[in-house]
Design an enzyme around this catalytic site. Sequence first.
Site, PDB file in Angstrom:
ATOM      1  N   LYS A 118       0.819  -1.213   0.000  1.00  0.00           N
ATOM      2  CA  LYS A 118       0.000   0.000   0.000  1.00  0.00           C
ATOM      3  C   LYS A 118       0.849   1.258   0.000  1.00  0.00           C
ATOM      4  CE  LYS A 118      -4.511  -1.437   1.570  1.00  0.00           C
ATOM      5  NZ  LYS A 118      -5.581  -1.294   2.558  1.00  0.00           N
ATOM      6  N   LYS A 200      -3.938 -11.555  -9.062  1.00  0.00           N
ATOM      7  CA  LYS A 200      -5.091 -11.775  -8.192  1.00  0.00           C
ATOM      8  C   LYS A 200      -6.299 -10.960  -8.680  1.00  0.00           C
ATOM      9  CE  LYS A 200      -6.306 -11.000  -3.552  1.00  0.00           C
ATOM     10  NZ  LYS A 200      -6.071 -10.385  -2.277  1.00  0.00           N
ATOM     11  N   LYS A 203     -10.601  -5.500  -7.217  1.00  0.00           N
ATOM     12  CA  LYS A 203     -11.535  -4.466  -7.660  1.00  0.00           C
ATOM     13  C   LYS A 203     -10.814  -3.200  -8.081  1.00  0.00           C
ATOM     14  CE  LYS A 203     -12.204  -4.029  -2.866  1.00  0.00           C
ATOM     15  NZ  LYS A 203     -12.872  -4.914  -1.977  1.00  0.00           N
TER      16      LYS A 203
END
Length: 334
Positions: A118, A200, A203
């Site tokens: 992140k 993976k 969204k």
Amino acid sequence: MDAQAEKKPVVLSGVQPSGFVTLGNYLGAFKNWKSLQDENDCIYMIANLHAITVRQDPAALKKNTLEGLALVLACGVDPEKSDIFIQSHNPHHAQLSWVLSCYAQFGELSRMTQFKDKSAKYADNINGGLFTYPVLMASDILLYQTDFVPVGIDQKQHVELARTIANRFNGIYSDVFTMPDCILPKQGAKIMSLTDPSKKMSKSDPNPKSYVAVLDDRNTIIKKFKSAMTDSGSGIYRAEDKLGISNLMTIYSAVTGKNDEEIVKEFQNFGYGDFKAAVGETVADTLAPIKARFDEIIADKAYLKEVYTKGNERAMKRSAKTLSKVYKKVGFGI
Ligand code: TRP
């Protein structure tokens, strides 16, 4: 009868209110929430405190929080059986989090792969919350003396850190926290992108064809599966050079409960196109009742309010006990 003998294991999990849930999230974590309810004492929360570690639009966060709750209910979590609440409604999470942050080491937090990912992705906002995020998650878990935490594989490291923190705290102050264990999904732990099965399903992928959202309508779901990337060659079986087919088999297996052997047999005479259509239909059939139920629940704001108000009352009663114990142990009990 001995009350202790009747005590069910405590299960706790949370989901971030991130707008929508993908098929990967559903199969990887959500699907278990419903099935755990009968044998366990389940606590589920919408982790809106965690959500602000990345910048949020306030109106969207509010909407997503309620929708997250509605989706949990639509997936079959029953407020009569389980405790469902919104994380920010219970102040004990933030309170315990401060205490526990003093028992988590900088080095440990630096090694969290989600933090590393992140901070690379949101390089202009590497805030303190992003760094201490796993401490808040440990607090969520430890506040309720949780035995089991059903999560996707990506959260396993955070649960392990919760154990490290609990161990350290218990070592200093005697047993305060129950040691939690992960429950990882058997199948579908890792659902890959439909357009690039080496990645993976996510969204945040800019290509909406790469993922299926739980609330996508039937035709959209079928279309997305029809355009899923497959491999060269033919035959429906799992192999390292057949990432696309393997991913579709994983999805089909997670949805139907069938194993690879059964799937291979069922589709032995199928071409890729027909197999993709069959998986698409099955997924669409599975998700359709969830969407229908979601539409009903989200329209009933009074019901949602009742669920989260009652859920929070119950949650706070339980977490107050742990927090007060912790406060006494560290020397705040004046
Ligand atoms: N961090 C989890 C996720 O992003 C959500 C979460 C927050 C959670 N608190 C939790 C999961 C406690 C399990 C237990 O998926």
